[in-house]
Design an enzyme around this catalytic site. Sequence first.
Site, PDB file in Angstrom:
ATOM      1  N   LEU A 193      88.661 -13.556 -70.789  1.00 49.26           N
ATOM      2  CA  LEU A 193      87.579 -14.449 -70.359  1.00 49.26           C
ATOM      3  C   LEU A 193      86.811 -14.982 -71.559  1.00 49.26           C
ATOM      4  O   LEU A 193      86.468 -16.174 -71.607  1.00 49.26           O
ATOM      5  CB  LEU A 193      86.635 -13.714 -69.404  1.00 49.26           C
ATOM      6  CG  LEU A 193      85.473 -14.562 -68.863  1.00 49.26           C
ATOM      7  CD1 LEU A 193      85.985 -15.754 -68.082  1.00 49.26           C
ATOM      8  CD2 LEU A 193      84.535 -13.709 -68.016  1.00 49.26           C
ATOM      9  N   LYS A 194      86.540 -14.136 -72.530  1.00 45.86           N
ATOM     10  CA  LYS A 194      85.821 -14.565 -73.732  1.00 45.86           C
ATOM     11  C   LYS A 194      86.519 -15.739 -74.403  1.00 45.86           C
ATOM     12  O   LYS A 194      85.892 -16.771 -74.713  1.00 45.86           O
ATOM     13  CB  LYS A 194      85.712 -13.397 -74.712  1.00 45.86           C
ATOM     14  CG  LYS A 194      85.278 -13.777 -76.126  1.00 45.86           C
ATOM     15  CD  LYS A 194      85.451 -12.619 -77.088  1.00 45.86           C
ATOM     16  CE  LYS A 194      85.195 -13.035 -78.518  1.00 45.86           C
ATOM     17  NZ  LYS A 194      83.806 -13.449 -78.773  1.00 45.86           N
ATOM     18  N   ILE A 240      68.137 -12.962 -90.608  1.00 47.87           N
ATOM     19  CA  ILE A 240      68.133 -11.604 -90.057  1.00 47.87           C
ATOM     20  C   ILE A 240      69.233 -10.737 -90.655  1.00 47.87           C
ATOM     21  O   ILE A 240      69.177  -9.521 -90.562  1.00 47.87           O
ATOM     22  CB  ILE A 240      68.228 -11.657 -88.521  1.00 47.87           C
ATOM     23  CG1 ILE A 240      67.080 -12.497 -87.960  1.00 47.87           C
ATOM     24  CG2 ILE A 240      68.187 -10.276 -87.907  1.00 47.87           C
ATOM     25  CD1 ILE A 240      65.706 -12.039 -88.413  1.00 47.87           C
ATOM     26  N   GLY A 241      70.240 -11.334 -91.271  1.00 50.81           N
ATOM     27  CA  GLY A 241      71.208 -10.502 -91.986  1.00 50.81           C
ATOM     28  C   GLY A 241      72.619 -11.030 -92.027  1.00 50.81           C
ATOM     29  O   GLY A 241      73.199 -11.160 -93.094  1.00 50.81           O
ATOM     30  N   TRP A 263      73.497   1.793 -78.761  1.00 52.23           N
ATOM     31  CA  TRP A 263      74.664   0.913 -78.671  1.00 52.23           C
ATOM     32  C   TRP A 263      75.971   1.658 -78.887  1.00 52.23           C
ATOM     33  O   TRP A 263      77.004   1.068 -79.160  1.00 52.23           O
ATOM     34  CB  TRP A 263      74.522  -0.250 -79.654  1.00 52.23           C
ATOM     35  CG  TRP A 263      73.508  -1.255 -79.176  1.00 52.23           C
ATOM     36  CD1 TRP A 263      72.830  -1.236 -77.997  1.00 52.23           C
ATOM     37  CD2 TRP A 263      73.063  -2.419 -79.869  1.00 52.23           C
ATOM     38  NE1 TRP A 263      71.985  -2.319 -77.908  1.00 52.23           N
ATOM     39  CE2 TRP A 263      72.097  -3.060 -79.044  1.00 52.23           C
ATOM     40  CE3 TRP A 263      73.370  -2.981 -81.104  1.00 52.23           C
ATOM     41  CZ2 TRP A 263      71.461  -4.241 -79.418  1.00 52.23           C
ATOM     42  CZ3 TRP A 263      72.720  -4.155 -81.489  1.00 52.23           C
ATOM     43  CH2 TRP A 263      71.781  -4.779 -80.648  1.00 52.23           C
ATOM     44  N   GLU A 284      65.370  -1.255 -75.395  1.00 54.92           N
ATOM     45  CA  GLU A 284      66.452  -1.047 -74.427  1.00 54.92           C
ATOM     46  C   GLU A 284      66.529   0.397 -73.950  1.00 54.92           C
ATOM     47  O   GLU A 284      66.867   0.664 -72.792  1.00 54.92           O
ATOM     48  CB  GLU A 284      67.762  -1.458 -75.067  1.00 54.92           C
ATOM     49  CG  GLU A 284      68.992  -1.226 -74.242  1.00 54.92           C
ATOM     50  CD  GLU A 284      70.232  -1.578 -75.037  1.00 54.92           C
ATOM     51  OE1 GLU A 284      71.148  -0.759 -75.081  1.00 54.92           O
ATOM     52  OE2 GLU A 284      70.255  -2.679 -75.615  1.00 54.92           O
ATOM     53  N   HIS A 328      63.988  -5.259 -87.297  1.00 58.74           N
ATOM     54  CA  HIS A 328      64.243  -6.408 -86.426  1.00 58.74           C
ATOM     55  C   HIS A 328      64.469  -5.947 -84.997  1.00 58.74           C
ATOM     56  O   HIS A 328      65.137  -4.949 -84.755  1.00 58.74           O
ATOM     57  CB  HIS A 328      65.484  -7.176 -86.907  1.00 58.74           C
ATOM     58  CG  HIS A 328      65.937  -8.227 -85.936  1.00 58.74           C
ATOM     59  ND1 HIS A 328      65.190  -9.349 -85.675  1.00 58.74           N
ATOM     60  CD2 HIS A 328      67.040  -8.309 -85.139  1.00 58.74           C
ATOM     61  CE1 HIS A 328      65.815 -10.086 -84.777  1.00 58.74           C
ATOM     62  NE2 HIS A 328      66.934  -9.473 -84.425  1.00 58.74           N
ATOM     63  N   HIS A 340      71.556 -17.935 -80.259  1.00 53.76           N
ATOM     64  CA  HIS A 340      72.507 -17.764 -79.166  1.00 53.76           C
ATOM     65  C   HIS A 340      72.821 -19.083 -78.473  1.00 53.76           C
ATOM     66  O   HIS A 340      73.552 -19.114 -77.490  1.00 53.76           O
ATOM     67  CB  HIS A 340      71.985 -16.738 -78.160  1.00 53.76           C
ATOM     68  CG  HIS A 340      71.897 -15.361 -78.737  1.00 53.76           C
ATOM     69  ND1 HIS A 340      70.781 -14.923 -79.413  1.00 53.76           N
ATOM     70  CD2 HIS A 340      72.788 -14.337 -78.779  1.00 53.76           C
ATOM     71  CE1 HIS A 340      70.985 -13.682 -79.828  1.00 53.76           C
ATOM     72  NE2 HIS A 340      72.190 -13.306 -79.463  1.00 53.76           N
TER      73      HIS A 340
END
Length: 759
Positions: free
Chosen positions: A18-19, A435-436, A565, A609, A645, A698
Amino acid sequence: MALIHNLGFPRIGAKRELKFAQEAFWKGQSSEAELLDLAKQLRAENWKTQSSLDLVPVGDFSLYDQVLDMSFTLGNLPARVDGLEGSELDNYFRVARGRSANDSGCNCVHAGEMTKWFDTNYHYIVPEVTSETTFSLNADRLLGQLAEARENGVNAKPVIIGPVTYLWLSKEKDGSNRLDLLPALLPVYSQLLEKLADAGAEWVQIDEPALVTELDSDWKHAFETAYHTLKANRPKLLLATYFGTLQENLQLACNLPVAGLHVDAVRAREEVTKVVDWLPPHKVLSVGVINGRNIWKTHLNGVLEWLNPVAEKLGDRLWLAPSCSLLHVPVDLGSEAKLDSDIRSWLAFARQKLAELSVLARAINDGYETVADELAANQAAIDSRARSERVHNPKVKEAVRSISPDLGQRKSPYGERAGKQHTHLNLPLYPTTTIGSFPQTQDIRKTRLAFKKQEISAGDYTAKMKAEIEHAVREQEKLGLDVLVHGEAERNDMVEYFGEQLEGYVFSQFGWVQSYGSRCVKPPILFGDISRPKAMTVDWIKYAQSLTNKPLKGMLTGPVTILNWSFVRDDQPRSESCLQLALAIRQEVQDLEAAGVNIIQIDEAALREGLPLRRLEWQSYLDWAVESFRITANGVRDETQIHTHMCYSEFNDIIESIAHMDADVITIETSRSDMELLDVFEEFEYPNEIGPGVYDIHSPNIPSVEQIVKLMKMAAERIPAQRLWVNPDCGLKTRQWPEVIPALDNMVAAARELREQSN
């Protein structure tokens, strides 16, 4: 006879089909018809995999996000996509990511706000509502999938998000009360249920995970209103709760006028007996006995020990299922031929979890002797893991026991450190940075894959990565950024990269899980005590710093994010594993400082999260999470500037804990939310420096200078300009250089304009 069913299945495909289809469509390399055909094939494969179930979920498949699907089903679209050219799918992707295939100019819109789905690493598109919001049914997607399921011989159970949770997830854009929309929303749900009944649906799974959160009287009343209204519709409703305990909402959930209730028996095992006692005798109880959030084998004998009395009492009213949708675990362990055989024997992915479910049902329905071999093999795996010396490291456990309070303290308070850092770094007002990560190009991925396959030497790989690092540094110098990064070309993933170099981790080849849209992650498996054998990033950062006179940030992932994660061992408290990670990453921080790195960023993107869903449990989590970050970060000199971050998390309600982390600079996401996340700073005087993200990475849309200046001026109304940084809202790994360069060029130009206006 206990029935078995599933709440949802991974939609990405065993090989992330799907990706790749999504991204090909967005690039204009394939048609809408080709994308939809691939989706249809994946659904058929998923249903075939679940064919042994008594009821199979339908509607859990999404081309981007199930909450966004529900918004389209309810006709709740942002006004900014009205009247644009293209199909419904084009508008769907515009809300999701700002544009669809081949969009440019007027067809590019502001993407919908994205945040975490309860306490998972899955992101959903936040529904937008106002006092003027109206709803209208568009059931084509769900009815189409139901028709497909019928054609595939599936005993289908449509899955939808319930009306109260839908409003609970929504955000008011005008200060109104979203609960006021419930009377207008319920008739559309009734229409949907009737259409599903017309299409042959006997049962409908209606997900209401908001019931495991703390609800005030208005929200509780909303549940009663909603389900006393919907009980008039024909389908039998299975009200699904998951991710936590019902606690004070347990009686409410049991008494709602629905035909069945699903409870998460992994996280709320202690409530099952109460539910059995309180649930009216005409209702079905679905018990989530298989962990849908982690990848360890279920202790089947242990489950049967407490489940048998429940089965004897409920009889045909007992359904068995995973605790939640299997969206949160990889598809198939059978593909993992290279995984360590011992550790592989301890694991179960989505397909294996369904097999576990079948064994439990056969044991209950047909007797233990019918599955004696399966139960014995499962017990052997459970015992093997429990006694494995690879899991337990006495030295690591002793190091955690030896942690003292001073380990988490900086030498001086922020006010003193800040002056030394400003003198040492000599940065301008509104300093710019990223951010990196920079784009992970096809060339980078091919080189990494060739190295893994041993098709190129370590020397060739290192030379190629150094060339990519130099390219990133030179581009940043040309752009005029103030604080540079090395671009992370050598890193496959911000967690996996570190896990690969830590003892106590193991990795799958194909264990992909959807994070959002086409973004998939492959969480490392934390199976044992954690230690760091050697430095992990120092050589790469030293090389990058040797290329430039500008300050360059060392980039690390923090212990809480690595923990949250990962698929984490379940045989000890998560806090214990987090402290082990903190000690390991602390060593890396100190090695970076010793190598001359003056700015070190320790990302804690997943801090929010991991927050428990109930406020009463927050402080316990925040205490050990913040302590872990401070242990990691605070063994450095005053002159060394520590950054962190956080992205795509509503953290206004934990701002005091974030301040207690005492990072010198924090960078956050604010672009999609139009700086709404900074509202908290009107009441809370955040003491340190902050970089509100002004570039939504994004989305492929490129922010203008004017947009960035506007956002930063909004930030300056809440935080003194002397403490503001200018940066994107997240890393640039998933973007392409032709998007990144003009966006960062505009960001640097905006910073210059802000400086000029401040003089």
